[in-house]
Design a protein around this motif. Structure first.
Motif, short mmCIF file in Angstrom:
data_model
loop_
_atom_site.label_atom_id
_atom_site.label_comp_id
_atom_site.label_asym_id
_atom_site.label_seq_id
_atom_site.Cartn_x
_atom_site.Cartn_y
_atom_site.Cartn_z
N ARG A 118 0.83 -1.21 0.00
CA ARG A 118 0.00 0.00 0.00
C ARG A 118 0.86 1.26 0.00
NH1 ARG A 118 -1.70 3.31 3.79
NH2 ARG A 118 -0.91 2.05 5.51
N LEU A 119 1.80 1.35 0.95
CA LEU A 119 2.62 2.56 1.05
C LEU A 119 3.64 2.68 -0.08
CD1 LEU A 119 3.36 3.22 4.83
CD2 LEU A 119 2.07 4.62 3.23
N GLY A 120 4.18 1.55 -0.51
CA GLY A 120 5.13 1.59 -1.63
C GLY A 120 4.49 2.12 -2.89
N SER A 121 3.30 1.60 -3.21
CA SER A 121 2.61 2.08 -4.42
C SER A 121 2.17 3.53 -4.26
CB SER A 121 1.42 1.18 -4.75
OG SER A 121 0.49 1.15 -3.70
N TRP A 122 1.73 3.89 -3.07
CA TRP A 122 1.34 5.29 -2.82
C TRP A 122 2.53 6.22 -3.04
CZ3 TRP A 122 -1.26 9.45 -2.68
CH2 TRP A 122 -0.84 10.55 -1.93
N ASN A 123 3.69 5.85 -2.51
CA ASN A 123 4.87 6.70 -2.66
C ASN A 123 5.34 6.80 -4.10
OD1 ASN A 123 6.28 7.81 -0.05
ND2 ASN A 123 5.21 5.94 0.51
N VAL A 124 5.23 5.71 -4.84
CA VAL A 124 5.59 5.76 -6.26
C VAL A 124 4.70 6.77 -6.96
CG1 VAL A 124 5.51 4.48 -8.43
CG2 VAL A 124 6.60 3.46 -6.42
N ILE A 125 3.41 6.68 -6.75
CA ILE A 125 2.46 7.60 -7.41
C ILE A 125 2.70 9.04 -6.95
CG2 ILE A 125 0.02 8.24 -7.57
CD1 ILE A 125 -0.54 5.15 -7.42
N MET A 126 2.84 9.23 -5.63
CA MET A 126 3.01 10.58 -5.10
C MET A 126 4.29 11.24 -5.62
SD MET A 126 3.22 11.96 -1.16
CE MET A 126 4.67 11.02 -0.72
N PHE A 127 5.42 10.54 -5.50
CA PHE A 127 6.69 11.16 -5.88
C PHE A 127 6.87 11.22 -7.40
CE2 PHE A 127 7.86 10.13 -1.42
CZ PHE A 127 8.14 11.42 -1.02
N LEU A 128 6.35 10.26 -8.12
CA LEU A 128 6.40 10.31 -9.58
C LEU A 128 5.60 11.52 -10.07
CD1 LEU A 128 7.51 8.88 -12.07
CD2 LEU A 128 5.47 7.44 -12.06
N THR A 129 4.44 11.72 -9.48
CA THR A 129 3.62 12.90 -9.83
C THR A 129 4.35 14.19 -9.47
OG1 THR A 129 1.59 11.63 -9.48
CG2 THR A 129 1.39 14.03 -9.46
N LEU A 130 4.92 14.23 -8.27
CA LEU A 130 5.67 15.42 -7.85
C LEU A 130 6.80 15.74 -8.82
CD1 LEU A 130 6.46 17.62 -5.71
CD2 LEU A 130 7.95 15.86 -4.74
N GLU A 131 7.56 14.73 -9.20
CA GLU A 131 8.69 14.95 -10.11
C GLU A 131 8.21 15.44 -11.48
OE1 GLU A 131 11.87 14.89 -9.45
OE2 GLU A 131 12.16 13.55 -7.75
N GLN A 132 7.11 14.88 -11.97
CA GLN A 132 6.61 15.28 -13.29
C GLN A 132 6.04 16.70 -13.24
OE1 GLN A 132 7.33 13.41 -16.00
NE2 GLN A 132 8.40 12.28 -14.41
N VAL A 133 5.36 17.06 -12.15
CA VAL A 133 4.83 18.42 -12.01
C VAL A 133 5.98 19.41 -11.90
CG1 VAL A 133 3.57 19.96 -10.43
CG2 VAL A 133 2.60 17.73 -11.04
N GLN A 134 7.00 19.07 -11.13
CA GLN A 134 8.16 19.95 -11.03
C GLN A 134 8.84 20.12 -12.39
OE1 GLN A 134 10.47 18.08 -7.89
NE2 GLN A 134 9.90 19.71 -6.47
N LYS A 135 8.97 19.04 -13.10
CA LYS A 135 9.60 19.08 -14.43
C LYS A 135 8.82 19.98 -15.38
CE LYS A 135 10.99 15.86 -18.06
NZ LYS A 135 10.97 14.45 -18.48
N ALA A 136 7.49 19.92 -15.29
CA ALA A 136 6.64 20.68 -16.21
C ALA A 136 6.48 22.14 -15.82
CB ALA A 136 5.27 20.03 -16.31
N PHE A 137 6.46 22.44 -14.51
CA PHE A 137 6.09 23.78 -14.09
C PHE A 137 7.12 24.58 -13.29
CE2 PHE A 137 2.04 21.42 -14.48
CZ PHE A 137 1.46 22.17 -15.48
N VAL A 138 8.15 23.92 -12.79
CA VAL A 138 9.12 24.63 -11.97
C VAL A 138 10.34 24.93 -12.81
CG1 VAL A 138 10.56 24.53 -9.92
CG2 VAL A 138 8.27 23.55 -9.87
N ARG A 139 10.68 26.20 -12.87
CA ARG A 139 11.87 26.60 -13.63
C ARG A 139 13.11 26.39 -12.79
NH1 ARG A 139 10.16 32.28 -16.42
NH2 ARG A 139 8.52 31.40 -17.71
N LYS A 140 14.11 25.84 -13.42
CA LYS A 140 15.40 25.67 -12.75
C LYS A 140 16.22 26.93 -12.94
CE LYS A 140 15.36 20.79 -12.94
NZ LYS A 140 15.97 19.71 -12.35
N PRO A 141 16.93 27.36 -11.91
CA PRO A 141 17.73 28.60 -12.05
C PRO A 141 18.81 28.44 -13.10
CG PRO A 141 18.12 27.53 -9.91
CD PRO A 141 17.06 26.74 -10.61
N ALA A 142 19.05 29.50 -13.83
CA ALA A 142 20.11 29.48 -14.85
C ALA A 142 21.46 29.46 -14.18
CB ALA A 142 19.98 30.70 -15.74
N ASN A 143 22.38 28.70 -14.75
CA ASN A 143 23.74 28.61 -14.18
C ASN A 143 24.59 29.73 -14.64
OD1 ASN A 143 22.98 26.39 -12.79
ND2 ASN A 143 23.84 24.93 -14.26
#
Length: 143
Positions: A118-143
């Motif tokens: 239960r918790l393993g699958s929940w964490n996969v969904i939660m963190f996979l979603t978080l990573e994809q949302v961050q990838k799509a909407f959060v800008r990384k600072p320019a180096n």
């Protein structure tokens, strides 16, 4: 609503909050373990040859976070469940001590595999979603 009415009638209003302390503690402990371990597991995986910051790494990191959460949270989960199902315990410590004394330390890990599923699958969904949302909407600072 019928269940609430029966509980109040048979056990009193305070019975609606039976086990609230262990339940809050359980949630806090499990959430802390998930959040703290996800990035640690992810960073460890990224140090291995062939892994990069992608979906596979996020899935494995989520499973790792779920595993740590179950390892840390199972004892609290067992105590919470026992307290909510049996009014014989005076408090959380009483339940913990009686469980340890009567059933041994492995009693705190009953249901480990279903809990991990239960918790393993929940964490996969939660963190996979978080990573994809961050990838799509959060800008990384320019180096």
């Amino acid at each position: 609503m019928d269940a609430y009415a029966k509980i109040v009638r048979q056990e009193g209003v305070a019975a609606l909050w039976t086990g609230i302390g262990p339940n809050v503690a359980r949630n806090a402990i499990i959430n802390a373990a998930e959040l703290a371990s996800y990035d640690q597991v992810k960073q460890s995986i990224l140090k291995l040859p062939g892994f990069k910051d992608d979906v596979v790494t996020h899935i494995l990191s989520g499973l790792g976070a779920g595993f740590f959460a179950v390892c840390v949270g199972s004892p609290v989960d067992v105590v919470k469940s026992r307290m909510m199902g049996d009014s014989a315990y005076k408090n959380t410590i009483d339940c913990f001590v009686k469980t340890l004394k009567n059933d041994g330390p492995l009693a705190f890990y009953k249901g480990f595999l279903p809990n991990f599923a239960r918790l393993g699958s929940w964490n996969v969904i939660m963190f996979l979603t978080l990573e994809q949302v961050q990838k799509a909407f959060v800008r990384k600072p320019a180096n």
